[in-house]
Design a protein around this motif. Structure first.
Motif, PDB file in Angstrom:
ATOM      1  N   THR A  37       0.564  -1.314   0.030  1.00  0.00           N
ATOM      2  CA  THR A  37       0.082  -0.277   0.233  1.00  0.00           C
ATOM      3  C   THR A  37       0.891   1.148  -0.073  1.00  0.00           C
ATOM      4  OG1 THR A  37       0.033  -0.363   2.327  1.00  0.00           O
ATOM      5  CG2 THR A  37      -2.353  -1.112   1.437  1.00  0.00           C
ATOM      6  N   ARG A  44      -1.090   5.513  -2.535  1.00  0.00           N
ATOM      7  CA  ARG A  44      -1.474   4.528  -2.070  1.00  0.00           C
ATOM      8  C   ARG A  44      -2.930   5.361  -1.508  1.00  0.00           C
ATOM      9  NH1 ARG A  44      -3.246   6.623   3.645  1.00  0.00           N
ATOM     10  NH2 ARG A  44      -3.391   4.639   5.073  1.00  0.00           N
ATOM     11  N   LYS A  45      -3.640   6.077  -2.139  1.00  0.00           N
ATOM     12  CA  LYS A  45      -4.837   6.250  -2.093  1.00  0.00           C
ATOM     13  C   LYS A  45      -5.397   5.638  -3.359  1.00  0.00           C
ATOM     14  CE  LYS A  45      -7.296   9.909  -4.349  1.00  0.00           C
ATOM     15  NZ  LYS A  45      -7.171  11.138  -4.475  1.00  0.00           N
ATOM     16  N   GLU A  48      -5.604   1.659  -1.722  1.00  0.00           N
ATOM     17  CA  GLU A  48      -6.709   1.424  -1.059  1.00  0.00           C
ATOM     18  C   GLU A  48      -8.019   1.696  -1.793  1.00  0.00           C
ATOM     19  OE1 GLU A  48      -7.225   0.753   2.372  1.00  0.00           O
ATOM     20  OE2 GLU A  48      -4.619   1.210   3.092  1.00  0.00           O
ATOM     21  N   HIS A  67     -10.906  -0.331   4.630  1.00  0.00           N
ATOM     22  CA  HIS A  67     -10.219  -0.079   3.518  1.00  0.00           C
ATOM     23  C   HIS A  67     -11.195   1.536   3.008  1.00  0.00           C
ATOM     24  CE1 HIS A  67      -6.877  -2.540   2.734  1.00  0.00           C
ATOM     25  NE2 HIS A  67      -8.370  -3.690   2.959  1.00  0.00           N
ATOM     26  N   ASP A  70      -9.075   3.262   5.431  1.00  0.00           N
ATOM     27  CA  ASP A  70      -8.136   4.071   4.933  1.00  0.00           C
ATOM     28  C   ASP A  70      -7.435   4.929   3.628  1.00  0.00           C
ATOM     29  OD1 ASP A  70      -7.093   2.676   7.201  1.00  0.00           O
ATOM     30  OD2 ASP A  70      -6.460   0.858   5.892  1.00  0.00           O
ATOM     31  N   ALA A  71      -8.336   4.040   2.588  1.00  0.00           N
ATOM     32  CA  ALA A  71      -9.112   4.923   2.143  1.00  0.00           C
ATOM     33  C   ALA A  71      -9.491   6.966   2.339  1.00  0.00           C
ATOM     34  CB  ALA A  71     -10.186   4.294   0.492  1.00  0.00           C
TER      35      ALA A  71
END
Length: 115
Positions: A37, A44-45, A48, A67, A70-71
């Protein structure tokens, strides 16, 4: 109705316990997760959001909790999450519609949380 912020925290605690009791396997998984990730050719976005789509298509409530959290933390917009849900529905059919609705509920709950 699931409470996704609570589910996220509960899973974090359980994963911590699992890490203490199965350190080799969970350490390896943690390293894989971090490497997979991390920003690279894809940010990273995006990664996710991909993980969220797979979690929806796989019908995984815990994956949705993790997720979506985290997104959003990686600054995914609501519109980006909605398009991600659309891709998951395309790939997973009717059952993914239900889990897409769950992901929408998670977005709503995390938007209202203090984390």
């Amino acid at each position: 109705m699931a409470n996704y912020p609570e589910m996220y925290e509960r899973l974090r605690a359980l994963m911590g316990q699992l890490g203490r009791e199965a350190p080799a396997a969970m350490g390896a998984f943690g390293s894989l997760h971090m490497a997979s990730t991390a920003d690279g050719a894809l940010p990273r976005k995006t990664k996710e959001l991909m993980a969220l789509a797979i979690g929806i298509a796989a019908h995984c409530d815990g994956c949705i909790a993790y997720h979506v959290h985290d997104a959003l933390k990686a600054e995914a917009s609501r519109a980006e999450v909605m398009e991600t849900i659309g891709i998951a529905v395309m790939m997973g059919g009717g059952p993914s519609v239900v889990y897409g609705c769950e992901a929408l509920e998670a977005v709503e709950q995390f938007a209202g949380s203090t984390d």
